[in-house]
Design an enzyme around this catalytic site. Sequence first.
Site, PDB file in Angstrom:
ATOM      1  N   ASP A 136      31.508  -2.965  -6.431  1.00 31.63           N
ATOM      2  CA  ASP A 136      30.918  -4.048  -5.586  1.00 31.63           C
ATOM      3  C   ASP A 136      30.571  -3.494  -4.267  1.00 31.63           C
ATOM      4  OD1 ASP A 136      33.948  -4.288  -5.012  1.00 31.63           O
ATOM      5  OD2 ASP A 136      33.811  -5.388  -3.568  1.00 31.63           O
ATOM      6  N   GLY A 169      32.520 -12.148  -5.713  1.00 32.55           N
ATOM      7  CA  GLY A 169      31.061 -12.547  -5.341  1.00 32.55           C
ATOM      8  C   GLY A 169      31.437 -12.605  -4.059  1.00 32.55           C
ATOM      9  N   GLY A 193      31.960 -13.678  -0.823  1.00 26.94           N
ATOM     10  CA  GLY A 193      33.028 -14.347  -0.108  1.00 26.94           C
ATOM     11  C   GLY A 193      32.841 -15.092   1.227  1.00 26.94           C
ATOM     12  N   ASP A 238      38.290 -17.027   4.207  1.00 29.90           N
ATOM     13  CA  ASP A 238      37.709 -18.383   5.590  1.00 29.90           C
ATOM     14  C   ASP A 238      36.751 -18.513   5.076  1.00 29.90           C
ATOM     15  OD1 ASP A 238      37.589 -15.754   7.215  1.00 29.90           O
ATOM     16  OD2 ASP A 238      39.393 -16.893   8.452  1.00 29.90           O
ATOM     17  N   GLY A 239      35.908 -16.993   5.155  1.00 34.63           N
ATOM     18  CA  GLY A 239      34.673 -17.163   4.822  1.00 34.63           C
ATOM     19  C   GLY A 239      33.735 -16.278   6.251  1.00 34.63           C
TER      20      GLY A 239
END
Length: 492
Positions: free
Chosen positions: A250, A88, A90, A123-124
């Site tokens: 992905d 997904g 992130g 940490d995105g």
Amino acid sequence: MTLRFPFDNSYARLPAGFFARVNPTPVAGPRLVKINRELARDLGLDPDALASPEGVEILAGQRVPEGAEPLAAAYSGHQFGHFSPQLGDGRAILLGEVVNRSGARRDIQLKGSGLTPFSRGGDGRAALGPVLREYLVSEAMAALGVPTTRALAAVTTGEPVLREEVLPGAVLTRVASSHIRVGTFQFFASRRNLEGLRQLADHVIERHDPEARMAPRPYRALLDGVIGRQAELIAQWLLLGFIHGVMNTDNMSVSGETIDYGPCAFMDAYDPATVFSSIDRNGRYAYGNQPGIAQWNLARLAECLLPLLADDQDEAVAQAQDALDRFVDLFNDAYLRGLRRKLGLAGDQEGDLALAQDLLGLMAEARADFTLTFRKLADAAAGPTHDGELRALLSGATALDAWLARWRTRLASGGRDPAEAAGAMQLANPAVIPRNHLVEAMIEAAVERQDYGPFEEMLEAVTRPFDPRPDHASYADAPPRSDVPYRTFCGT
């Protein structure tokens, strides 16, 4: 100045299991690096408003624009051949979708905009270097005519991110036909969620393959469409010497666009075994392996679609296999068409593939620069008096004279005069690509010295790849010889 996005968010209207709703995380001090003004106008956006303080806050994730429905998409994926059921977005958040001036639907996504439920301990965030790399390389690919995600904007966040070292943070605003991946189908198939799988397939048909709705077997038509787009895309990669670096399922978009420019690079010296990615230790995603990996990834998509292809398992498998078997012919056809363009060959003649392959063999023998060889071959099309630079590149190759004689005989048989052939080849063979050593120098200037001049200059050069300005001549040069192999890194 008010910034308005004409959102029409079809993915957000799908059931909740397709995504997690999440807002971007505000940052300390956003500052604009670059706005893609032409792309902004195509999306129906005011570039001046995007560059305003309000616009920069939106691009950094400080503010959610009216009409946005921020979400992080769910997907799974095979990463280096190993299946991960829960991946997904992130560090990316889809703000929403707009319809551009030509009526095409486009996602607007913030990459590096903070934590999501799919961050998996990360940490995105994104560092400035990878953001600038993706901006520059994706825009170069667009200028080269390759289907690709696009870069709308880059901003710095005023906050550090910790990788192997502390680096300045940044956010990329990415535009795509969609962000639906082979891994999105795997997410539902691995959970045996047939209803979710059908809803996803119907959404993709509506968005990318509307003609499939009228086909006798709509889901087979969907699979055929994805396979055809990927065959064309991978052929274009090889024709330019491009290496994606991390062709996980992905990272394969069903739209047929190049997506996720992590450890990507362009090949310098021609060698089909070339690998740049520091994490591809076994060469799974080497330059020459990319067609086979694409077919492998598409087989994973076909497996997901089996319940939709036919009620009878054997019939479904037969349909899937028939579709997959066509990939090789589709790829080979696209690749040979591209090779003919690169060699200046008019019409189709038996022996064209062997002619091209023999040149590639000479290039491998001499370790000749991929891009420069084809560009200098375009000069040589004007006549033998223009062979000098080509001969210098292929000085270590045997049988060059014999090959040149065969090539010129074939050129003449196509009915093109030398000047016409040379002109056509210059439009098929770029003079300028994002040279790896120059990309690294550009990143270093921005990260270490906050100097964006090299980024701006290189961006201008790579978005004019076939007709470079005289002051961009250095961007067409091969890199200096080095015993240290070039390595790229994912940036996550």
